[in-house]
Structure formats: C-alpha cells, structure tokens
Design an enzyme around this catalytic site. Structure first.
Site, PDB file in Angstrom:
ATOM      1  N   ARG A   1       0.820  -1.232   0.000  1.00 43.47           N
ATOM      2  CA  ARG A   1       0.000   0.000   0.000  1.00 43.47           C
ATOM      3  C   ARG A   1       0.841   1.263   0.000  1.00 43.47           C
ATOM      4  O   ARG A   1       0.495   2.243  -0.663  1.00 43.47           O
ATOM      5  CB  ARG A   1      -0.922   0.016   1.217  1.00 43.47           C
ATOM      6  CG  ARG A   1      -2.267  -0.509   0.839  1.00 43.47           C
ATOM      7  CD  ARG A   1      -3.340  -0.101   1.808  1.00 43.47           C
ATOM      8  NE  ARG A   1      -4.597  -0.580   1.280  1.00 43.47           N
ATOM      9  CZ  ARG A   1      -5.541   0.184   0.739  1.00 43.47           C
ATOM     10  NH1 ARG A   1      -5.387   1.465   0.661  1.00 43.47           N
ATOM     11  NH2 ARG A   1      -6.643  -0.343   0.268  1.00 43.47           N
TER      12      ARG A   1
ATOM     13  N   ASN B   1     -12.628  16.021  -0.696  1.00 45.24           N
ATOM     14  CA  ASN B   1     -13.410  14.827  -1.040  1.00 45.24           C
ATOM     15  C   ASN B   1     -14.891  15.166  -0.972  1.00 45.24           C
ATOM     16  O   ASN B   1     -15.306  16.007  -0.183  1.00 45.24           O
ATOM     17  CB  ASN B   1     -13.101  13.717  -0.015  1.00 45.24           C
ATOM     18  CG  ASN B   1     -13.908  12.453  -0.253  1.00 45.24           C
ATOM     19  OD1 ASN B   1     -14.037  11.975  -1.390  1.00 45.24           O
ATOM     20  ND2 ASN B   1     -14.468  11.882   0.812  1.00 45.24           N
TER      21      ASN B   1
ATOM     22  N   HIS C   1     -18.559  13.335  -0.191  1.00 44.71           N
ATOM     23  CA  HIS C   1     -19.082  12.111   0.438  1.00 44.71           C
ATOM     24  C   HIS C   1     -20.611  12.159   0.459  1.00 44.71           C
ATOM     25  O   HIS C   1     -21.192  13.197   0.794  1.00 44.71           O
ATOM     26  CB  HIS C   1     -18.529  11.982   1.861  1.00 44.71           C
ATOM     27  CG  HIS C   1     -19.027  10.762   2.550  1.00 44.71           C
ATOM     28  ND1 HIS C   1     -18.555   9.494   2.238  1.00 44.71           N
ATOM     29  CD2 HIS C   1     -19.986  10.584   3.493  1.00 44.71           C
ATOM     30  CE1 HIS C   1     -19.194   8.601   2.972  1.00 44.71           C
ATOM     31  NE2 HIS C   1     -20.067   9.233   3.742  1.00 44.71           N
TER      32      HIS C   1
ATOM     33  N   ASP D   1      -8.052  14.057   5.398  1.00 42.84           N
ATOM     34  CA  ASP D   1      -6.938  13.751   6.305  1.00 42.84           C
ATOM     35  C   ASP D   1      -6.721  12.239   6.269  1.00 42.84           C
ATOM     36  O   ASP D   1      -7.260  11.567   5.381  1.00 42.84           O
ATOM     37  CB  ASP D   1      -7.196  14.300   7.721  1.00 42.84           C
ATOM     38  CG  ASP D   1      -8.399  13.636   8.388  1.00 42.84           C
ATOM     39  OD1 ASP D   1      -8.911  12.632   7.857  1.00 42.84           O
ATOM     40  OD2 ASP D   1      -8.814  14.130   9.454  1.00 42.84           O
TER      41      ASP D   1
ATOM     42  N   GLY E   1      -7.868   9.883   8.094  1.00 42.60           N
ATOM     43  CA  GLY E   1      -8.963   9.037   8.559  1.00 42.60           C
ATOM     44  C   GLY E   1      -9.921   8.730   7.414  1.00 42.60           C
ATOM     45  O   GLY E   1      -9.695   9.138   6.276  1.00 42.60           O
TER      46      GLY E   1
ATOM     47  N   ASP F   1     -13.077   9.674   5.884  1.00 40.18           N
ATOM     48  CA  ASP F   1     -14.088  10.741   5.816  1.00 40.18           C
ATOM     49  C   ASP F   1     -14.143  11.562   7.106  1.00 40.18           C
ATOM     50  O   ASP F   1     -15.226  11.958   7.554  1.00 40.18           O
ATOM     51  CB  ASP F   1     -15.485  10.145   5.496  1.00 40.18           C
ATOM     52  CG  ASP F   1     -15.478   9.369   4.190  1.00 40.18           C
ATOM     53  OD1 ASP F   1     -14.845   9.826   3.226  1.00 40.18           O
ATOM     54  OD2 ASP F   1     -16.112   8.294   4.131  1.00 40.18           O
TER      55      ASP F   1
END
Ligand code: GAR
Length: 212
Positions: free
Chosen positions: A64, A106, A108, A140, A142, A144
């Site tokens: 990853r 982002n 969501h 960041d 985490g 969402d």
C-alpha cells in the site's frame, strides 16, 4: 485553479465539474484524471475531452505504501494545485497525503460525521435518519474525517432505497462540489482547518440547504 480529479467509477461528479467549467460557474482547469481502476467510466469521459489520464491500480497483496508513492508520482507529474476526490474509493495514506498538504478535498454522500465509509446512503437508511445529504471536506488520514467545508441536505423518503436516496444526494453533489472548487479558486475558502471552522460564523455562506 489547476485541479486534478481522482475517480474510481462512473465519474458523474467529474462530469458535473466539467459542465460547471463550461458554463462559467467554476473557474478551474482539470489538468488530469487519475484512477485506481482501468474500467472507470470517468477515464473514458476525460480522454474524450482531451484531459490527460493515468491509472495506478491497487491489486490484492500490493504494498500500500508503494501504491501511495506511485499514485503521488502520477498526480504530481500533472502539477495540480488542488486534488479532488470524486468517487475515489480508496483510503489514501501518508506517503500520498504528505505530498499535497491542505490541497486535497473529497465529496461524500452523507452528512458527515454521520455515515462515513463506502455505503453512505445505505447506512443513512439503516440508521433511520429523515435527512441526509452530501459533504465536501478536506482529506486527512482518517476515513471521511477531515474538516468539513460545505454540506447540502436532502430528505430521506419512506420508500427510499440506497439507489433512490443516492440519486437525490448526487443532484446536490453535482451542484456543491463545483461551487466549492470555484470558491477555493476565488480565495473565498482557504483549505486551512482553522479558517474552515471560523467559516461557520457565517453559516449561510457555507451550509447550503436546498429547497426540497
Ligand atoms: C459519489 O456519490 C461520492 O460521494 C461517493 O461515490 C460517488 C461517486 O459517484 N463517494 C464515496 O462514497 C466516498 N466515501 P460518481 O463516480 O458518479 O461521481
């Protein structure tokens, strides 16, 4: 504002950004579209429009961190000022995030911090809420969890399925995401978590509740 869009699927938000650019509602230029999936329909749309595309697949068993580095290399090669996650269904790690500090947003399909993750509309129905919506936030490390920039609300109707609710939410995503990009371009939104919090002093500017 030179923006790069990360997509994993259909790319309806990418199309909405391009529509807003064409209509003069969003002062931005899409410098590239990058995906983790070769099959993402958003890639074909970008290619047809002459936007450079890249694919950085992540297969089972891949390292990853290495994938984050390769994705970062591809994104950086297109020199974006802003990175927009529009249906990008992977969690980005520090090797990617640290290269674009304060420059990644982002969209969501839920009113965060409720219902983060891959199934926002389904989880909202399961949770029994009467109002859901979409959130545009700073990314960041985490899931969402980053500072919220803007939200728009929609009703959850008694007969909703995850699909019907998601479709209603997407109408608002397609309006809100280009608007946020435009306001970032104008300097009305600074991607600084402290300033985003201060923005709530004038909620009418940042919380958009459409007529439903
Ligand atoms: C969008 O609704 C976006 O909010 C969601 O994926 C959809 C992509 O649609 N993202 C997430 O759920 C991220 N947690 P699109 O490919 O048609 O733009």
């Amino acid at each position: 504002m030179d923006a790069l869009v990360l997509v994993s699927g259909r790319g309806s938000n990418l199309r909405a950004i391009c529509r807003a650019i064409d209509d003069g509602r969003c002062e931005a230029r899409i410098v590239g579209v990058v995906s983790d999936k070769r099959s993402a329909a958003g890639l074909g749309f970008a290619e047809a429009r002459g936007i450079p595309t890249r694919v950085v697949p992540l297969e089972k068993g891949d390292d990853r961190d290495q994938w984050n580095v390769e994705l970062g290399d591809q994104v950086a090669s297109l020199n974006p000022e802003l990175v927009v996650l529009a249906g990008f269904m992977r969690i980005l790690g520090p090797p990617f995030l640290e290269r674009f500090p304060g420059r990644i947003i982002n969209v969501h399909p839920a009113l965060l911090p409720s219902f983060p993750g891959h199934n926002g509309p389904k989880d909202a129905i399961k949770g029994g809420v009467r109002i859901s919506g979409c959130t545009v936030h700073i990314v960041d490390d985490g899931v969402d969890t980053g500072p919220i920039i803007a939200q728009a609300a929609v009703p959850v109707l008694p007969d909703d399925t995850p699909e019907t609710l998601h479709a209603r939410i997407q109408v608002q995503e397609h309006r809100l995401l280009p608007e946020v990009i435009h306001r970032i371009t104008l300097g009305e939104i600074e991607l600084d978590p402290l300033k985003i919090k201060a923005a709530y002093a004038d909620p009418s500017k940042f919380l958009s509740v459409p007529n439903v």
